[in-house]
Design an enzyme around this catalytic site. Sequence first.
Site, mmCIF file in Angstrom:
data_model
loop_
_atom_site.group_PDB
_atom_site.id
_atom_site.type_symbol
_atom_site.label_atom_id
_atom_site.label_comp_id
_atom_site.label_asym_id
_atom_site.label_seq_id
_atom_site.Cartn_x
_atom_site.Cartn_y
_atom_site.Cartn_z
ATOM 1 N N ARG A 158 4.869 -0.375 8.183
ATOM 2 C CA ARG A 158 2.701 -0.614 8.832
ATOM 3 C C ARG A 158 2.346 -0.659 9.620
ATOM 4 O O ARG A 158 1.554 -1.011 10.321
ATOM 5 C CB ARG A 158 1.998 -1.128 7.977
ATOM 6 C CG ARG A 158 2.224 -1.575 6.446
ATOM 7 C CD ARG A 158 1.543 1.013 5.890
ATOM 8 N NE ARG A 158 1.943 0.321 4.448
ATOM 9 C CZ ARG A 158 2.472 0.510 3.451
ATOM 10 N NH1 ARG A 158 4.022 1.453 4.495
ATOM 11 N NH2 ARG A 158 3.251 0.365 2.091
ATOM 12 N N SER A 177 -4.171 -1.299 0.174
ATOM 13 C CA SER A 177 -4.361 -2.558 0.205
ATOM 14 C C SER A 177 -4.656 -3.975 1.978
ATOM 15 O O SER A 177 -5.073 -2.959 2.931
ATOM 16 C CB SER A 177 -2.449 -3.126 0.248
ATOM 17 O OG SER A 177 -2.112 -2.430 -0.542
ATOM 18 N N GLU A 196 -4.398 -5.132 7.367
ATOM 19 C CA GLU A 196 -2.991 -4.014 7.516
ATOM 20 C C GLU A 196 -4.819 -2.773 7.931
ATOM 21 O O GLU A 196 -4.146 -2.150 9.163
ATOM 22 C CB GLU A 196 -3.177 -3.255 6.083
ATOM 23 C CG GLU A 196 -1.948 -1.963 6.091
ATOM 24 C CD GLU A 196 -2.275 -1.037 4.991
ATOM 25 O OE1 GLU A 196 -1.611 -1.968 4.283
ATOM 26 O OE2 GLU A 196 -2.278 -0.484 4.829
HETATM 27 C C1 LIG Z 1 -8.016 3.176 -2.478
HETATM 28 C C2 LIG Z 1 -7.372 3.585 -0.644
HETATM 29 C C3 LIG Z 1 -5.618 3.118 -0.647
HETATM 30 C C4 LIG Z 1 -4.520 3.753 0.065
HETATM 31 N N1 LIG Z 1 -3.503 3.433 -0.700
HETATM 32 C C5 LIG Z 1 -2.335 3.516 0.736
HETATM 33 C C6 LIG Z 1 -1.321 3.641 0.409
HETATM 34 O O1 LIG Z 1 -0.292 3.205 -0.257
HETATM 35 N N2 LIG Z 1 -0.513 3.102 1.510
HETATM 36 C C7 LIG Z 1 -0.687 3.040 3.331
HETATM 37 O O2 LIG Z 1 0.249 3.271 3.835
HETATM 38 N N3 LIG Z 1 -1.955 3.824 3.310
HETATM 39 C C8 LIG Z 1 -3.319 3.370 1.829
HETATM 40 N N4 LIG Z 1 -4.421 3.199 2.418
HETATM 41 C C9 LIG Z 1 -4.888 2.946 4.179
HETATM 42 C C10 LIG Z 1 -5.505 4.560 4.603
HETATM 43 O O3 LIG Z 1 -5.625 5.413 3.772
HETATM 44 C C11 LIG Z 1 -4.314 5.396 5.773
HETATM 45 O O4 LIG Z 1 -3.898 4.329 6.787
HETATM 46 C C12 LIG Z 1 -4.752 6.489 6.104
HETATM 47 O O5 LIG Z 1 -3.516 6.628 6.548
HETATM 48 C C13 LIG Z 1 -5.613 6.266 7.181
HETATM 49 O O6 LIG Z 1 -6.264 7.483 7.587
HETATM 50 P P1 LIG Z 1 -7.681 8.054 7.216
HETATM 51 O O7 LIG Z 1 -7.436 9.282 8.343
HETATM 52 O O8 LIG Z 1 -8.606 7.545 6.907
HETATM 53 O O9 LIG Z 1 -7.421 6.439 9.564
HETATM 54 P P2 LIG Z 1 -8.887 5.849 9.998
HETATM 55 O O10 LIG Z 1 -9.588 4.944 8.465
HETATM 56 O O11 LIG Z 1 -9.795 6.872 10.424
HETATM 57 O O12 LIG Z 1 -8.742 5.172 11.023
HETATM 58 C C14 LIG Z 1 -7.493 4.380 10.774
HETATM 59 C C15 LIG Z 1 -6.737 4.161 12.094
HETATM 60 O O13 LIG Z 1 -5.992 4.938 12.611
HETATM 61 C C16 LIG Z 1 -6.629 5.327 14.180
HETATM 62 N N5 LIG Z 1 -6.419 6.873 13.983
HETATM 63 C C17 LIG Z 1 -7.032 7.891 12.255
HETATM 64 N N6 LIG Z 1 -6.260 9.396 13.526
HETATM 65 C C18 LIG Z 1 -6.001 9.465 14.236
HETATM 66 C C19 LIG Z 1 -4.984 10.618 14.678
HETATM 67 N N7 LIG Z 1 -5.977 11.550 14.765
HETATM 68 N N8 LIG Z 1 -5.501 9.933 16.449
HETATM 69 C C20 LIG Z 1 -5.015 7.925 16.997
HETATM 70 N N9 LIG Z 1 -5.415 7.389 15.943
HETATM 71 C C21 LIG Z 1 -6.018 7.648 14.686
HETATM 72 C C22 LIG Z 1 -8.374 5.084 14.036
HETATM 73 O O14 LIG Z 1 -8.537 5.322 15.678
HETATM 74 C C23 LIG Z 1 -7.626 3.650 13.544
HETATM 75 O O15 LIG Z 1 -7.371 2.858 13.843
HETATM 76 C C24 LIG Z 1 -5.441 3.540 1.363
HETATM 77 C C25 LIG Z 1 -6.453 3.212 1.580
HETATM 78 C C26 LIG Z 1 -7.563 3.410 0.586
HETATM 79 C C27 LIG Z 1 -8.431 2.942 0.708
#
Ligand SMILES: Cc1cc2nc3c(=O)[nH]c(=O)nc-3n(C[C@H](O)[C@H](O)[C@H](O)COP(=O)(O)OP(=O)(O)OC[C@H]3O[C@@H](n4cnc5c(N)ncnc54)[C@H](O)[C@@H]3O)c2cc1C
Length: 408
Positions: free
Chosen positions: A198, A281, A398
Amino acid sequence: MHEVPDFADSADNRPVDATVIERLRQVEGASVSTDTSFAELTTLRLGGVPAAVVRCATTEAVVAVVRLLDDENVPALIVGGGSNLVVADRPGPLVAVVIEADAVQMSTRGHGLESTSAIIEAEAGAVWDEIVQMSVDAGFGGLECLSGIPGSAGATPVQNVGAYGAEVSQVLDAVQLYDRATGEVEWVSPDSLELSYRYSNLKFTSRAVVLAVRFELSIDGMSVPLRYGELARRLGVDEAEAAAGEIRRPSDQVREVVLALRRGKGMVLDPEDRDTWSAGSFFTNPIIDEAQVEDVRSRVAERRGAEEAASMPVFPAGAGHPGRVKLSAAWLIERAGFPKGYPGQGAPARLSTKHTLALTNRGEAADGTPTTADDLVALARDVRAGVAAAFGVTLEPEPVWVGVSIDA
Ligand SMILES: Cc1cc2nc3c(=O)[nH]c(=O)nc-3n(C[C@H](O)[C@H](O)[C@H](O)COP(=O)(O)OP(=O)(O)OC[C@H]3O[C@@H](n4cnc5c(N)ncnc54)[C@H](O)[C@@H]3O)c2cc1C
């Protein structure tokens, strides 16, 4: 070298100059709104209104917008699907840059019958689970265990997303970055990102923007080796055999089982299901020194009895953590006295009723007051303090926190 402004600085409340907002409006491929809240951008559906939200339809627009904000020392937060963000009710005068560029290309490496692997290249704004679906439909293997994770492709290397015994680092081939300090756009090797559980050196640093990602997948339609007991069992594979070896299954079958398992835990987004109004999580599984395990175990024994203490899950922490082990955050939370659904009916923020590790927004309190980010933060602090008091283990959140901290 250019210094990257930190969005945590936004607490100083310098308003963003109106001329900057005007210049953002001039960027081709960018559209600007000044009344969109983070509640509309995040899966927790919480967080107030930033100075502006800039939606970027192309990666060129992302670079131009971030460059302009950095030049003007305006804190910029990159947002994909908003599924790993906890944002304050008053986030301060930062600008949210939402990446919507979402082109995806598939190809193979090698020629015709000589093809050795499949390549998927996606712009950062592509929806992650659509890429997984596309790869499985094309008969490729490698992404199936990561089915159903919300958010964007560009965010997957940021915290090295993982689930069901797999991590994106296993199949990541290259990442295209806009380096905010040097202003360069370049493809880099995953090795330079220090990917681990992570974590990558992109997380919490804002040092670079991921513009695109490239994955190398297998063309035999088979999954990565199954390493997660529950998944193996549901696929009819003996758990011990799976843990020891290289057991693989067709990627489409693995995807279906992973999605079913995730739905059962409220880990697939569903607007009708408040258990999924979360950031997934909420705490990482704590990694502690092997020498500390017996101390934690004896605290569990004191509180819950010897039998329960003997059953405490302890896993190897992995290659990057010699002499350390990983505990289960969910197990510790439950044993510390926080059951699913805690603190119960009527509370505006609660643990998911399906999964102890997800903190959820229930929409409103019993008196009809809408849930706030402060409600969720209070719950996070309560759980963290309870686990620390019971077992001496400090849980780390996380998600990325913006304008607010878990430390009171
Ligand atoms: C129901 C649910 C289940 C989930 N299950 C998992 C799981 O099984 N495993 C897991 O690892 N995660 C899980 N997550 C967490 C999450 O989905 C992941 O971390 C996902 O990759 C975040 O993507 P996002 O585009 O929504 O990022 P955001 O929430 O928009 O951003 C998260 C972080 O990443 C940065 N960021 C986003 N895009 C970029 C980019 N292009 N360049 C640089 N920085 C960037 C943002 O600035 C921020 O700091 C879950 C979340 C939810 C709500």
